[in-house]
Design an enzyme around this catalytic site. Structure first.
Site, PDB file in Angstrom:
ATOM      1  N   PHE A 159    -142.740 -34.322  35.512  1.00 35.74           N
ATOM      2  CA  PHE A 159    -142.028 -35.101  36.535  1.00 35.74           C
ATOM      3  C   PHE A 159    -141.441 -36.397  35.996  1.00 35.74           C
ATOM      4  CE2 PHE A 159    -146.199 -37.259  36.876  1.00 35.74           C
ATOM      5  CZ  PHE A 159    -145.784 -38.573  36.936  1.00 35.74           C
ATOM      6  N   LYS A 183    -137.762 -24.393  34.129  1.00 36.19           N
ATOM      7  CA  LYS A 183    -138.683 -24.516  35.269  1.00 36.19           C
ATOM      8  C   LYS A 183    -139.035 -26.004  35.344  1.00 36.19           C
ATOM      9  CE  LYS A 183    -142.314 -25.062  36.814  1.00 36.19           C
ATOM     10  NZ  LYS A 183    -142.555 -26.302  37.621  1.00 36.19           N
ATOM     11  N   GLU A 186    -141.786 -29.666  40.115  1.00 41.89           N
ATOM     12  CA  GLU A 186    -141.563 -29.500  41.551  1.00 41.89           C
ATOM     13  C   GLU A 186    -141.550 -30.848  42.282  1.00 41.89           C
ATOM     14  OE1 GLU A 186    -144.088 -28.770  39.699  1.00 41.89           O
ATOM     15  OE2 GLU A 186    -145.977 -28.490  40.776  1.00 41.89           O
ATOM     16  N   SER A 236    -148.908 -32.382  30.908  1.00 35.98           N
ATOM     17  CA  SER A 236    -150.251 -32.899  30.629  1.00 35.98           C
ATOM     18  C   SER A 236    -150.975 -31.997  29.622  1.00 35.98           C
ATOM     19  CB  SER A 236    -151.039 -32.975  31.935  1.00 35.98           C
ATOM     20  OG  SER A 236    -151.160 -31.675  32.471  1.00 35.98           O
ATOM     21  N   CYS A 291    -144.774 -40.852  28.589  1.00 34.32           N
ATOM     22  CA  CYS A 291    -145.742 -40.344  27.602  1.00 34.32           C
ATOM     23  C   CYS A 291    -145.792 -41.250  26.390  1.00 34.32           C
ATOM     24  CB  CYS A 291    -145.388 -38.930  27.182  1.00 34.32           C
ATOM     25  SG  CYS A 291    -143.853 -38.892  26.275  1.00 34.32           S
ATOM     26  N   GLU A 391    -156.048 -40.606  29.868  1.00 38.25           N
ATOM     27  CA  GLU A 391    -154.666 -40.953  30.188  1.00 38.25           C
ATOM     28  C   GLU A 391    -154.592 -41.271  31.682  1.00 38.25           C
ATOM     29  OE1 GLU A 391    -151.620 -37.806  30.326  1.00 38.25           O
ATOM     30  OE2 GLU A 391    -150.265 -39.196  29.305  1.00 38.25           O
TER      31      GLU A 391
HETATM   32  P1  NAD Z   1    -148.110 -31.372  34.486  1.00 38.05           P
HETATM   33  O1  NAD Z   1    -148.819 -30.836  33.299  1.00 38.05           O
HETATM   34  O2  NAD Z   1    -148.869 -31.501  35.757  1.00 38.05           O
HETATM   35  O3  NAD Z   1    -146.823 -30.484  34.824  1.00 38.05           O
HETATM   36  C1  NAD Z   1    -145.897 -30.140  33.824  1.00 38.05           C
HETATM   37  C2  NAD Z   1    -145.241 -28.822  34.205  1.00 38.05           C
HETATM   38  O4  NAD Z   1    -146.233 -27.796  34.222  1.00 38.05           O
HETATM   39  C3  NAD Z   1    -144.604 -28.835  35.580  1.00 38.05           C
HETATM   40  O5  NAD Z   1    -143.389 -28.127  35.528  1.00 38.05           O
HETATM   41  C4  NAD Z   1    -145.624 -28.120  36.461  1.00 38.05           C
HETATM   42  O6  NAD Z   1    -145.052 -27.426  37.543  1.00 38.05           O
HETATM   43  C5  NAD Z   1    -146.280 -27.148  35.504  1.00 38.05           C
HETATM   44  N1  NAD Z   1    -147.697 -26.900  35.812  1.00 38.05           N
HETATM   45  C6  NAD Z   1    -148.569 -27.764  36.391  1.00 38.05           C
HETATM   46  N2  NAD Z   1    -149.784 -27.191  36.495  1.00 38.05           N
HETATM   47  C7  NAD Z   1    -149.685 -25.951  35.964  1.00 38.05           C
HETATM   48  C8  NAD Z   1    -150.608 -24.877  35.783  1.00 38.05           C
HETATM   49  N3  NAD Z   1    -151.869 -24.986  36.147  1.00 38.05           N
HETATM   50  N4  NAD Z   1    -150.161 -23.753  35.206  1.00 38.05           N
HETATM   51  C9  NAD Z   1    -148.883 -23.643  34.798  1.00 38.05           C
HETATM   52  N5  NAD Z   1    -147.968 -24.633  34.953  1.00 38.05           N
HETATM   53  C10 NAD Z   1    -148.350 -25.773  35.523  1.00 38.05           C
HETATM   54  O7  NAD Z   1    -147.509 -32.796  34.028  1.00 38.05           O
HETATM   55  P2  NAD Z   1    -146.807 -33.866  34.950  1.00 38.05           P
HETATM   56  O8  NAD Z   1    -147.836 -34.521  35.791  1.00 38.05           O
HETATM   57  O9  NAD Z   1    -145.601 -33.310  35.596  1.00 38.05           O
HETATM   58  O10 NAD Z   1    -146.290 -34.887  33.828  1.00 38.05           O
HETATM   59  C11 NAD Z   1    -147.065 -35.920  33.297  1.00 38.05           C
HETATM   60  C12 NAD Z   1    -147.721 -35.506  32.006  1.00 38.05           C
HETATM   61  O11 NAD Z   1    -146.736 -35.107  31.061  1.00 38.05           O
HETATM   62  C13 NAD Z   1    -148.476 -36.641  31.336  1.00 38.05           C
HETATM   63  O12 NAD Z   1    -149.678 -36.135  30.834  1.00 38.05           O
HETATM   64  C14 NAD Z   1    -147.549 -37.059  30.205  1.00 38.05           C
HETATM   65  O13 NAD Z   1    -148.207 -37.680  29.102  1.00 38.05           O
HETATM   66  C15 NAD Z   1    -146.972 -35.759  29.821  1.00 38.05           C
HETATM   67  N6  NAD Z   1    -145.727 -35.927  29.100  1.00 38.05           N
HETATM   68  C16 NAD Z   1    -145.749 -35.717  27.752  1.00 38.05           C
HETATM   69  C17 NAD Z   1    -144.594 -35.902  27.022  1.00 38.05           C
HETATM   70  C18 NAD Z   1    -144.599 -35.691  25.546  1.00 38.05           C
HETATM   71  O14 NAD Z   1    -143.511 -35.669  24.976  1.00 38.05           O
HETATM   72  N7  NAD Z   1    -145.710 -35.499  24.885  1.00 38.05           N
HETATM   73  C19 NAD Z   1    -143.406 -36.290  27.658  1.00 38.05           C
HETATM   74  C20 NAD Z   1    -143.421 -36.477  29.038  1.00 38.05           C
HETATM   75  C21 NAD Z   1    -144.599 -36.287  29.747  1.00 38.05           C
END
Ligand code: NAD
Length: 505
Positions: A159, A183, A186, A236, A291, A391
């Site tokens: 997000f 994808k 959401e 994450s 991140c 985090e």
């Molecule tokens: P998230 O892991 O909750 O979601 C990321 C994506 O995965 C979304 O599209 C979501 O719909 C999907 N998703 C969520 N739960 C899932 C599941 N159980 N099974 C399959 N798909 C699933 O992350 P977020 O809250 O949207 O974003 C924040 C996180 O992203 C933080 O941890 C941040 O550090 C990380 N991030 C990392 C980088 C990097 O380059 N390393 C960059 C941006 C964000």
């Protein structure tokens, strides 16, 4: 059934984009999208079913033969056009990011710029994808190599950067001759349809770029389908691990970028004004939802007091409010649920015994209806505390005091995450030793957020990246292509008939 494209900007129903047009979903599950500065619902997004994913995969697979054989110059021209169109609609895209995510307009615009730079890099694909040629590797024998597309690629994005992170992926994937399914998160899905619309306007054939909205149902359907060749994930760490394991067990190429806890190490000789400015920007910018945000301060020797002297007034002066007001420094968090999670970490830090120097829970802005939290600063945290270990992904900085430079290095190296880190010092030798010895993927020297530009590649170490290759830049080109080498000899060169021993050139 296809819908009319005018609906793209209405932002009331965010739908799937499959085969070059908006599609009515098979699913009847929908999720609400909120304006994070007001807490009001601003859109609804479809939670795609397996049937929706199947339709997107069928479109991406059908478009693959034509697109992968399209001359590379023509693929590059789509990227040139896309760049122009993003620049044209940049203000509209920034406003969309600000509404759904909450970050301040100038910050949203900056994130578009960093994504646009990947499009610019992808414009150079004819050069980037060139192979090597070795003449006369044996008598009358030449060898050349080429990089070919891998097939249907998918991108699953978080997000916090609804523009920049998808742009880290699809421009290069498409320029390399692959077809792509995005994808998006959401929580702020609006931009995804903007990419679809602009790519269509740029002349991309239907089916080359598709968008499937949704949650884990869509993600898991994609990860388990044989038609998918490569998976780029950013999110994450627990989800990154799941994606990496599932996709690699299914034989797919995968890069899964995860979470972070980025340390900024301050040596006693640092320019404290510069370090304090870096900390407020990198700790509280985008409400800490980056991140590469700094979330841990490591104060070495007697640096803590002079640093705090500069830092505390700067935190007090931060202007917090709706992202639509460009004079603000920090906007709201993404959702009420996430704001509550971050607030709970402040409770935890207090219970653990860290010194709470600035308490974001009591900030005036928290009385407004949006998902706001003020900036928070903990001092005297210790290594075992959850506010240091985990985090938080919000506007919370946690300071640990250590006596020596070596202690600082060990602290950073012992942490499970290794995304980014920075050191502030005037000592070139210490900076060099830090850059060489630190077990982190991206290092800043007097630079707080060392995100590499588009012609380098982005990626952390340890539990911040699963897979072998970083994202975008030269590593991105390698990720989205397969190497093929051809060794050739022409019939006129065969003068002595068949040879039955192993060729040794
Ligand atoms: P998230 O892991 O909750 O979601 C990321 C994506 O995965 C979304 O599209 C979501 O719909 C999907 N998703 C969520 N739960 C899932 C599941 N159980 N099974 C399959 N798909 C699933 O992350 P977020 O809250 O949207 O974003 C924040 C996180 O992203 C933080 O941890 C941040 O550090 C990380 N991030 C990392 C980088 C990097 O380059 N390393 C960059 C941006 C964000």
């Amino acid at each position: 059934m296809a819908q009319k494209a005018e609906n793209v900007n209405a932002m009331r129903s965010v739908n799937n984009w499959i085969g070059g047009e908006l599609q009515d979903p098979h699913s009847d599950r929908w999720a609400d999208v909120f304006d994070s500065a007001t807490g009001e619902k601003c859109a609804q997004v479809v939670m795609s079913s397996e049937a929706d994913v199947d339709a997107a995969l069928a479109a991406a697979k059908a478009a693959l033969p034509g697109w992968s054989r399209t001359p590379v110059l023509r693929r590059a021209r789509v990227m040139f056009k896309l760049k122009e169109l993003i620049e044209r609609d940049r203000a509209e895209i920034a406003a969309l990011i600000t509404q759904e995510h909450g970050k301040v307009l100038h910050d949203a615009d900056g994130s578009i710029q960093r994504g646009l730079e990947v499009v610019e890099f992808a414009c150079g694909i004819p050069h980037l994808i060139k192979g090597d040629y070795s003449d006369q590797v044996g008598t009358g024998v030449d060898t050349y190599s080429m990089r070919q597309s891998v097939g249907v690629c998918i991108g699953i994005t978080p997000f916090n950067f609804p523009a920049m992170v998808p742009l880290w992926m699809f421009p290069l994937a498409i320029a390399c001759g692959n077809t792509f399914i995005l994808k998006p998160s959401e929580k702020d899905p609006g931009c995804s349809l903007k990419w679809a619309e602009l790519l269509a306007e740029a002349g991309l054939p239907p089916g080359v770029f598709n968008v499937v909205q949704g949650d884990h149902v869509a993600v898991n359907a994609l990860l388990n389908d044989d038609r998918v060749a490569a998976v780029s994930f950013v999110g994450s760490t627990p989800v990154a691990e799941h994606v990496y394991k599932t996709a690699s067990e299914n034989g797919k190429r995968v890069q899964a970028l995860g979470g972070a806890k980025n340390h900024l190490v301050v040596l006693p000789d640092a320019d404290m004004d510069q370090a304090a400015d870096a900390l407020v920007g990198a700790g509280y910018g985008s409400a800490g939802e980056r991140c590469m945000a700094i979330s841990a301060i490591v104060a070495v020797g007697d640096s803590a007091e002079p640093l705090l002297e500069k830092l505390l007034p700067k935190i007090a002066a931060l202007k917090i409010g709706p992202g639509s007001d460009n004079s603000n420094d920090m906007g709201p968090l993404i959702t009420a649920e996430h704001r509550d999670k971050v607030r709970n970490y402040i409770d935890i830090g207090e219970e653990e015994g860290a010194a709470l120097l600035v308490d974001g829970r009591t900030h005036e802005i928290t009385k407004s209806s949006g998902y706001f939290l003020g900036p928070t600063l903990f001092d005297h945290a210790s290594k075992d505390m959850r506010v240091y270990q985990e985090e938080i992904f919000g506007p919370v900085l946690t300071m640990i005091r250590v006596q020596t430079f070596d202690e600082a290095i060990n602290l950073v190296n012992d942490h499970e995450y290794g995304n980014g880190t920075a050191i502030f010092t005037r000592d070139g030798d210490a900076a060099r030793e830090f850059a060489n010895g630190i077990e982190v993927g991206m290092v800043g020297i007097n630079v707080p957020i060392p995100v590499p530009l588009a012609f380098h590649s982005f990626g952390g170490w340890k539990r911040s990246l699963f897979g072998d290759m970083s994202i975008y830049g030269p590593e991105g080109v390698r990720f989205y292509t397969r190497l093929k080498t051809v060794t050739s000899r022409w019939p006129t060169g065969i003068r002595s008939g068949a040879d039955f021993s192993m060729p040794t050139m």
